[in-house]
Every structure is written in C-alpha cells, then in structure tokens.
Design an enzyme around this catalytic site. Structure first.
Site, PDB file in Angstrom:
ATOM      1  N   TYR A  42      -0.001  -1.075  -9.312  1.00 26.79           N
ATOM      2  CA  TYR A  42      -0.775   0.138  -9.592  1.00 26.79           C
ATOM      3  C   TYR A  42       0.208   1.250  -9.925  1.00 26.79           C
ATOM      4  O   TYR A  42       1.195   1.438  -9.205  1.00 26.79           O
ATOM      5  CB  TYR A  42      -1.621   0.512  -8.373  1.00 26.79           C
ATOM      6  CG  TYR A  42      -2.335   1.839  -8.468  1.00 26.79           C
ATOM      7  CD1 TYR A  42      -1.960   2.918  -7.669  1.00 26.79           C
ATOM      8  CD2 TYR A  42      -3.392   2.022  -9.362  1.00 26.79           C
ATOM      9  CE1 TYR A  42      -2.627   4.137  -7.751  1.00 26.79           C
ATOM     10  CE2 TYR A  42      -4.064   3.231  -9.447  1.00 26.79           C
ATOM     11  CZ  TYR A  42      -3.670   4.290  -8.639  1.00 26.79           C
ATOM     12  OH  TYR A  42      -4.329   5.497  -8.730  1.00 26.79           O
TER      13      TYR A  42
ATOM     14  N   ASP B 227       8.752   1.712 -11.608  1.00 32.66           N
ATOM     15  CA  ASP B 227       7.850   2.661 -10.940  1.00 32.66           C
ATOM     16  C   ASP B 227       8.230   2.673  -9.461  1.00 32.66           C
ATOM     17  O   ASP B 227       7.813   1.809  -8.690  1.00 32.66           O
ATOM     18  CB  ASP B 227       6.385   2.255 -11.130  1.00 32.66           C
ATOM     19  CG  ASP B 227       5.451   3.193 -10.382  1.00 32.66           C
ATOM     20  OD1 ASP B 227       4.220   3.055 -10.538  1.00 32.66           O
ATOM     21  OD2 ASP B 227       5.942   4.052  -9.617  1.00 32.66           O
TER      22      ASP B 227
ATOM     23  N   LYS C 158       5.967  10.822  -3.951  1.00 32.30           N
ATOM     24  CA  LYS C 158       5.813  10.660  -2.496  1.00 32.30           C
ATOM     25  C   LYS C 158       6.972  11.262  -1.706  1.00 32.30           C
ATOM     26  O   LYS C 158       6.991  12.479  -1.459  1.00 32.30           O
ATOM     27  CB  LYS C 158       5.593   9.182  -2.173  1.00 32.30           C
ATOM     28  CG  LYS C 158       4.286   8.639  -2.810  1.00 32.30           C
ATOM     29  CD  LYS C 158       4.058   7.179  -2.512  1.00 32.30           C
ATOM     30  CE  LYS C 158       2.938   6.620  -3.347  1.00 32.30           C
ATOM     31  NZ  LYS C 158       1.621   6.761  -2.708  1.00 32.30           N
TER      32      LYS C 158
HETATM   33  P1  KE4 Z   1      -0.363   9.448  -7.292  1.00 33.28           P
HETATM   34  O1  KE4 Z   1      -0.962   9.889  -8.617  1.00 33.28           O
HETATM   35  O2  KE4 Z   1      -1.432   8.919  -6.341  1.00 33.28           O
HETATM   36  O3  KE4 Z   1       0.511  10.526  -6.650  1.00 33.28           O
HETATM   37  O4  KE4 Z   1       0.635   8.244  -7.568  1.00 33.28           O
HETATM   38  C1  KE4 Z   1       0.182   7.128  -8.270  1.00 33.28           C
HETATM   39  C2  KE4 Z   1       1.064   5.936  -7.938  1.00 33.28           C
HETATM   40  C3  KE4 Z   1       1.993   5.512  -8.875  1.00 33.28           C
HETATM   41  N1  KE4 Z   1       2.803   4.449  -8.631  1.00 33.28           N
HETATM   42  C4  KE4 Z   1       2.741   3.780  -7.455  1.00 33.28           C
HETATM   43  C5  KE4 Z   1       3.648   2.627  -7.214  1.00 33.28           C
HETATM   44  C6  KE4 Z   1       1.811   4.189  -6.455  1.00 33.28           C
HETATM   45  O5  KE4 Z   1       1.756   3.506  -5.282  1.00 33.28           O
HETATM   46  C7  KE4 Z   1       0.959   5.284  -6.692  1.00 33.28           C
HETATM   47  C8  KE4 Z   1      -0.063   5.754  -5.681  1.00 33.28           C
HETATM   48  N2  KE4 Z   1      -0.163   4.981  -4.492  1.00 33.28           N
HETATM   49  C9  KE4 Z   1      -1.441   4.991  -3.811  1.00 33.28           C
HETATM   50  C10 KE4 Z   1      -1.377   4.029  -2.640  1.00 33.28           C
HETATM   51  N3  KE4 Z   1      -1.308   2.688  -3.036  1.00 33.28           N
HETATM   52  C11 KE4 Z   1      -1.825   6.370  -3.384  1.00 33.28           C
HETATM   53  C12 KE4 Z   1      -2.990   6.437  -2.438  1.00 33.28           C
HETATM   54  C13 KE4 Z   1      -4.277   6.786  -3.136  1.00 33.28           C
HETATM   55  O6  KE4 Z   1      -4.514   6.323  -4.267  1.00 33.28           O
HETATM   56  O7  KE4 Z   1      -5.052   7.531  -2.496  1.00 33.28           O
END
Ligand code: KE4
Length: 444
Positions: free
Chosen positions: A153, A248, A281
């Site tokens: 993701y 990523d 993060k």
């Molecule tokens: P954000 O747009 O949520 O800040 O980041 C997207 C993203 C991009 N790349 C990786 C590897 C990620 O894990 C994420 C976001 N992670 C999720 C948890 N698996 C955030 C939690 C959520 O979606 O509420």
C-alpha cells in the site's frame, strides 16, 4: 463478524456513545477507514490521551500501544524533548507559507541519514509523497508505466489504487470506486517476491517503465520481507531498462534502522541504493510530515526549476518540522536501535514461544522497532499466503488482547510497532496476556 468485547457487555461505554455520535457526521465514524475496527469487529476505542508506551480510551482504560499512530511514535508518546520543541515552535507561529531555516535543517538531517538522497521535498502525508514520486518519475523518464506489488500500500492516490490484472499482458484494474480504469491502465501489479514474473514484466514492458515502487519490508501485509535476491533483481532490472527503483519507506524509514530498510539491504547487497525514496511517519514525530527524495538529476525536474509540478500549503510546516527534527535527533543517540531492536525481538519471541507451547500455529518477524506476527506455521512471502490466515481466529486473539489492555493494529494485514518507551515489564505483560489466551484455546 460482530464481536463485542467484555467491556462493552458489562457497562455502557463512552467509546460506543462516541462512535454512534461520530457515525452521524463522519463516514464510518472515522477519518481513516482502518480505525473503524471493521476488519476485527467491535467498537473502536476513542483515545483521550497518551503518554510513553500507553494510551487511554474514553472509558479511562489504559492500553499498551503497539500501533504508535501507525509508526510515527518511535520515541513513545510525549517525549519531553519533542514536546519542548513543539511548544517553542508554536510560540513563533503555526504556519507562514514561506521558507524557514527549520525546513533546511530537516532536509539536511534526512539527506545525512539516507545516503541515497541528494535532495528532498517535504510534503504533509505519505500519500502525497508517493503520488509526487510517481509524477516525478514519469516526468523525468518521459515514460508512463509503473510497477507495484500486490499487498503493498502506497497511500490512496488514484494510480496506486490498483489490483493485479489478468496476467502480465494486461495492466491493473481499480481497487476503489471513483478511479476510472484509464487512470490505472499504466500500472502493472506483480506478485511480491516473484523474480520470474518480474523478469517477464521487464522483458515485455521494460522500455516503458518509469518506475518500480515497492515497500522493501511490506508493513501493509503485516510484515513480509522482500527477499535479498528479489531486491537485487529489482535493482538490476531497473538499471538495465532505465526505470527508477523507488523504495516506499513511509513506514520503514527510520523505523527499522536509522538508514531505513535500504540500509538493511545494503548490508547484503554491497553498494545498494534505490533511485528514489518516499518517507513519512517517523520524520514527523506524529505531526503531518512526509518527504520524497532522490538524485539531484531527478529531483531538479521538480517545479519551480523543473517541469514537474508539485506543491502544498503546509509542506514543511514549521511546527511539524520542529516535531520531526526533535524526533530525528533523539533516534540518532548511541545505542537507540540496538535497544529498540532487542526490545522488539523480545516481544515477538515471547509471543511465538507462548503460542508454540500451546500448540497454536504462530510465526513472527521483526526489524528494529517494527514487527509482525501471523497465525500461520510459516512466514508468508506474498499477499496470497498472508491471506491464508484464519481471520476469525485472529479477531478472537485481537479482542482478547484488547480486553487485556494490549492494543495492536485492528487488522491482520497491518504491522506492529514498539517504541523506545516500551519497558521489559510492558513486554512481559503483553506476553502473559497472550499466554493466557493461547492456553485458553488449548483447554477447549
Ligand atoms: P499516509 O497518506 O497515510 O500518511 O501514508 C500512506 C502510506 C504510504 N506508504 C506506506 C508504506 C504506508 O504504510 C502508508 C500508510 N500506512 C497506513 C497503515 N498501513 C496508515 C494508516 C491509515 O491508513 O489510517
């Protein structure tokens, strides 16, 4: 599967009342879908406050927090140096919409810690970072096709909300309503860790591939490592065909090691570097901050000096940069990752021993402050293997731990996180709760 924990059976919970109230105004009652507990059932806990390794819900129940805001809270909640930095920053102003010295300081720290980066651009979310990387890779290579992997993701930008097409000849189809098929026609979705398929894809499409984007340790499949041979082959094929290799590291960056997952792979692949990296993060320490970067040659395609447009009102926000900088300074202290890695390993080893002793199929893995576990006998290598997990069994485990005051990510495909604030006692409490659950299974 509906599941109401003991708490919600014994007394009206403020969590339940808040959830009902939230659902009237916010779709699903949450501002990000996974928080709604749909995967595990039951009522999401509305968190009121957090400190160190713990947070407290609306009923005042304390949990040992293994989600850490999905990764950012590597120091634990409310680290004094971070609180002090943020308090000082807000007194100077919340946001200016103009450049600041602190953005330069944060860029300097990131580039210092991630040797593959010559330049970075700060943004406000991981989605923004990966979305911008795709556009930049396409602009810099003048190619349209991209490769991603099933189970990874990368945020919710249209081009990345794609599921595998039928074989290599066809490109992906949308995983979300509202994404027109033509938007994802250039996205090829391959199986994680499948070298032969990767080679076939490049032989078919290599000259049209702008970039290959991968989670080097896939935290959105709980915790699945890309094999060293697989990463090595991704690097070789991207180099051979002139595609950009994108790591990523929104989740793994500064979480699995000070230099991120790329520094872990560089130990096995001498001189290994991706061409571009997305970060998030941890670099915001819990505030909206993410980044993407790469070589000067690629990054200088970005506006205002290049022709690839990218922008953001709160990019490099002065309060978020203060929070991120204070966090990055703390994680550079000697021994930080040795201690964090040892604590995380003690957790997963203890959980595995407790399950194995009770005859419950269970396996786990960890790197730095990130961990995963599966109710499976063998560590999965790809998404189909992860999804063989007995989901109802996971949900029963999840709620037993939640009722015991242990908060994991509310989905079997999500990773877990240990912070520097988690103590040996916290780990032992967690393992004891798991042991009770597993032995209760054995007695049935
Ligand atoms: P954000 O747009 O949520 O800040 O980041 C997207 C993203 C991009 N790349 C990786 C590897 C990620 O894990 C994420 C976001 N992670 C999720 C948890 N698996 C955030 C939690 C959520 O979606 O509420």
């Amino acid at each position: 599967m509906e599941h109401s924990s003991i708490n919600s059976l014994t007394s009206p919970s403020r969590n339940t009342a808040l959830f009902e109230r939230a659902k009237k105004l916010i779709p699903g009652g949450v501002n990000s879908p996974v928080r709604a507990f749909k995967a595990v059932g039951g009522t999401p806990r509305f968190i009121q406050r957090a400190q160190g390794a713990y947070f407290w819900d609306a009923d005042g129940k304390r949990y040992i927090d293994y989600i850490g805001s999905w990764g950012p809270m590597i120091l634990g909640h409310g680290h004094p140096a971070v609180v002090e930095a943020v308090q000082a920053a807000v007194l100077e102003g919340f946001s200016y919409g103009a450049p600041t010295e602190r953005e330069v300081e944060l860029a300097e720290e990131i580039v210092k810690l991630v040797p593959s980066l010559e330049m970075v651009r700060l943004v406000s979310s991981g989605t923004e970072a990966t979305m911008s990387v795709i556009r930049l890779a396409r602009g810099a290579t003048r190619r349209s096709k991209i490769i991603k992997f099933e189970g990874c993701y990368h945020g919710h930008s249209d081009a990345l909300l794609v599921k595998a097409g039928s074989g290599l000849a066809t490109f992906g189809s949308p995983t979300s309503a509202g994404v027109p098929p033509e938007v994802v026609q250039h996205t090829l979705v391959l199986e994680y860790n499948h070298i032969v398929q990767l080679e076939e894809a490049f032989s078919l499409h290599g000259k049209d591939i702008a970039c290959l984007m991968i989670e080097p340790i896939a935290g959105n499949m709980n915790f699945v490592r890309a094999s060293v041979p697989f990463i090595k082959r991704c690097r070789e094929l991207c180099t051979e065909y002139g595609a950009l290799l994108v790591f990523d590291e929104v989740m793994t960056g500064f979480r699995v090691a000070l230099g991120g997952a790329q520094s872990v792979y560089a130990k096995s692949i001498p001189g290994f570097k991706p061409d571009m990296t997305a970060l998030g993060k941890v670099i915001g320490g819990g505030m909206p901050m993410a980044a993407f970067g790469g070589s000067r040659a690629v990054m200088e395609h970005l506006a205002p000096i290049g022709s690839v447009y990218q922008a953001g009102t709160l990019s490099g926000n002065p309060v978020a940069t203060a929070c991120g900088l204070a966090t990055l300074r703390e994680i550079q202290k000697p021994g930080f990752y040795d201690a964090l890695g040892a604590r995380t390993r003690s957790l997963v080893e203890g959980l595995t021993q407790a399950a194995t002793k009770a005859g419950v199929p269970f396996c786990s893995d960890s790197e730095g402050g990130m961990f995963g576990f599966f109710l499976l006998s063998q560590l999965p290598q790809n998404y189909p293997q992860v999804m063989k997990t007995d989901s109802p069994a996971f949900n029963r485990f999840y709620h037993a731990m939640l009722d015991s005051g242990v908060y994991y990510a509310p989905a079997l495909y999500e990773a877990g996180f240990v912070s520097a604030a988690h103590t040996a006692d916290d780990i032992e409490t967690t393992i004891a709760a798991a042991r009770d659950f597993f032995s209760s299974l054995a007695s049935k």
